[in-house]
Scaffold this active site. Structure first.
Site, short mmCIF file in Angstrom:
data_model
loop_
_atom_site.label_atom_id
_atom_site.label_comp_id
_atom_site.label_asym_id
_atom_site.label_seq_id
_atom_site.Cartn_x
_atom_site.Cartn_y
_atom_site.Cartn_z
CB ALA A 1 -15.80 2.23 -0.22
CB SER B 1 -24.11 6.95 -13.22
OG SER B 1 -24.20 6.26 -12.27
CD GLU C 1 -3.06 -0.14 0.11
OE1 GLU C 1 -3.21 0.16 -1.24
OE2 GLU C 1 -3.67 -1.31 0.50
CG HIS C 2 -0.09 4.94 0.57
ND1 HIS C 2 -0.45 6.09 -0.29
CD2 HIS C 2 -1.21 4.58 1.29
CE1 HIS C 2 -1.66 6.25 0.30
NE2 HIS C 2 -2.31 5.45 1.17
CG ASP D 1 -6.53 1.89 -7.60
OD1 ASP D 1 -5.80 0.76 -6.71
OD2 ASP D 1 -7.07 2.77 -6.88
C1 GLA Z 1 -5.21 4.66 -4.52
C2 GLA Z 1 -4.32 5.04 -5.97
C3 GLA Z 1 -3.22 3.94 -6.10
C4 GLA Z 1 -2.46 3.44 -4.76
C5 GLA Z 1 -3.28 3.47 -3.44
C6 GLA Z 1 -2.63 3.19 -2.13
O1 GLA Z 1 -5.83 3.50 -4.73
O2 GLA Z 1 -5.33 5.15 -6.73
O3 GLA Z 1 -2.58 4.24 -7.08
O4 GLA Z 1 -1.39 4.60 -4.51
O5 GLA Z 1 -4.16 4.46 -3.21
O6 GLA Z 1 -1.79 2.28 -2.25
#
Ligand code: GLA
Length: 380
Positions: free
Chosen positions: A121, A66, A32-33, A170
């Protein structure tokens, strides 16, 4: 899937859609991050998704509706550029703009969106919108076939049209994940490796614990984290935090300052944890994954400062209730956590999480199991 979007498309447009496309949300198992630090992440796509019913127009207009919004987006394609579109529609309009910018000749498009993903979310609902519209537009008008190229176009939609400075995780997850697998993403090379991940087969359940708390101020706080990491990389004399290990960061406390030091420590230890979990998936040792998930949460909470009391409450309650490991997932600042639990304990963990939230007068969490699923595709 996509029946409601197709029906609404036909009613509003007076013709059936040319097809229906679906792009999933994701859970990030760990890492994460790390993506905007050229590091490693391990997301998998989930069964919940955005669907897009779409059909071409010949008049140069783009119309997006939508099923979950009141307003319709309706503008000539020629007027769409960075800064010109705001709100939810930017995520749907951005991919059409990105394909146009890449030289695809789009003559106009009608799109109707539906979704069973909670928005905002931490399950990458915006990437799912982007990827669903992107593959729909690409299939109708032509364009790149390579999934990594498409993920990069979807990311451009988010950074340039919607103005959110995200990494690539993502969009890569929504575009390229495979059922029964998690994606080990190397954000520097853009390479993704599909690793087997089937919790059920190991007698486990992967629960999402949606705190149903707003991710307020998330964009500014996310940008601030990116900035701290970039500064730390400069202070350490490397292109990105990917290029240093825990020992180098540990030794550089004076140069990095207390805050930069903690931010960098999260990133370098999180990269190690992601690679460690990848090894557990390769060897089929899914129970071993739990400890790394919990260590990730502690690091995100204490060093990266992106957790919240609601996220900490559900993580702690899941662990006390018998989870093998638990952590917040996604950018943080609210949204969802995950828990890896023995299948037989799933109901008890869900109950423990709900009790803990009620005791702190937090919103009732939505607890549901997820299964590694396929990425973006045409469904009708
Ligand atoms: C969001 C961003 C991703 C990633 C995450 C943290 O989802 O879109 O690119 O940086 O935060 O891991």
């Amino acid at each position: 899937m996509g029946g409601a979007a197709a029906t609404t498309f036909a009613r509003l447009s007076g013709r059936p859609p040319e097809g229906v496309w679906s792009a999933p949300g994701r859970v990030n198992l760990i890492g994460e991050h790390t993506d905007y630090n050229d590091g490693f992440a391990l997301p998998f796509a989930i069964g919940r998704a955005v669907t897009a019913a779409a059909g071409r127009r010949g008049d140069g207009w783009l119309r997006v509706r939508s099923l979950h919004r009141e307003d319709t987006f309706s503008r000539p394609l020629a007027e769409i550029r960075p800064g010109a579109v705001s709100g939810w529609a930017a995520y749907a309009v951005g991919p059409v703009w990105a394909l146009l910018d890449a030289g695809v000749r789009v003559s106009g498009l009608d799109v109707v969106l539906d979704s069973d993903l909670p928005a905002g979310a931490g399950l990458a609902s915006s990437a799912a919108v982007e990827c669903a519209v992107l593959v729909a537009t690409r299939d109708i008008f032509g364009g790149p076939q390579d999934a990594a190229v498409l993920a990069e176009l979807a990311r451009r939609a988010e950074t340039e049209l919607a103005g959110v400075p995200c990494g690539i995780m993502d969009q890569m997850a929504s575009m390229t994940c495979k059922a029964g697998h998690a994606l080990l993403l190397d954000a520097r090379s853009g390479h993704g490796e599909q690793l087997p991940f089937d919790p059920e087969a190991a007698g486990l359940t992967l629960l999402v614990l949606d705190t149903r708390t707003e991710r307020s101020l998330a964009t500014g706080a996310y940008a601030a984290r990116r900035h701290s990491c970039a500064e730390a990389a400069v202070a350490l004399g490397v292109p990105a935090l990917r290029d240093v290990g825990a020992a180098e960061v540990h030794a550089a406390r004076g140069r990095l300052g207390e805050l930069g030091w903690r931010r960098a420590r999260h990133v370098v230890t999180e990269n190690q944890r992601a690679l460690e979990v990848a090894d557990h998936l390769r060897s089929g040792q899914l129970r071993q994954v739990g400890a790394a998930l919990t260590a990730s949460h502690v690091s995100l909470r204490d060093d990266y400062d992106v957790s919240t009391p609601a996220l900490n409450t559900v993580v702690d309650a899941a662990l006390a209730g018998g989870a093998l490991g638990a952590r917040m997932t996604g950018a943080g600042f609210g949204g969802c956590a995950i828990a890896l639990v023995p299948a037989a304990a799933a109901d008890a963990v869900g109950a423990a999480v709900r009790r803990a939230a009620a005791a702190r007068e937090l919103p009732a969490p939505d607890v549901f199991a997820v299964h590694p699923s396929d990425g973006a595709r045409r469904v009708a």
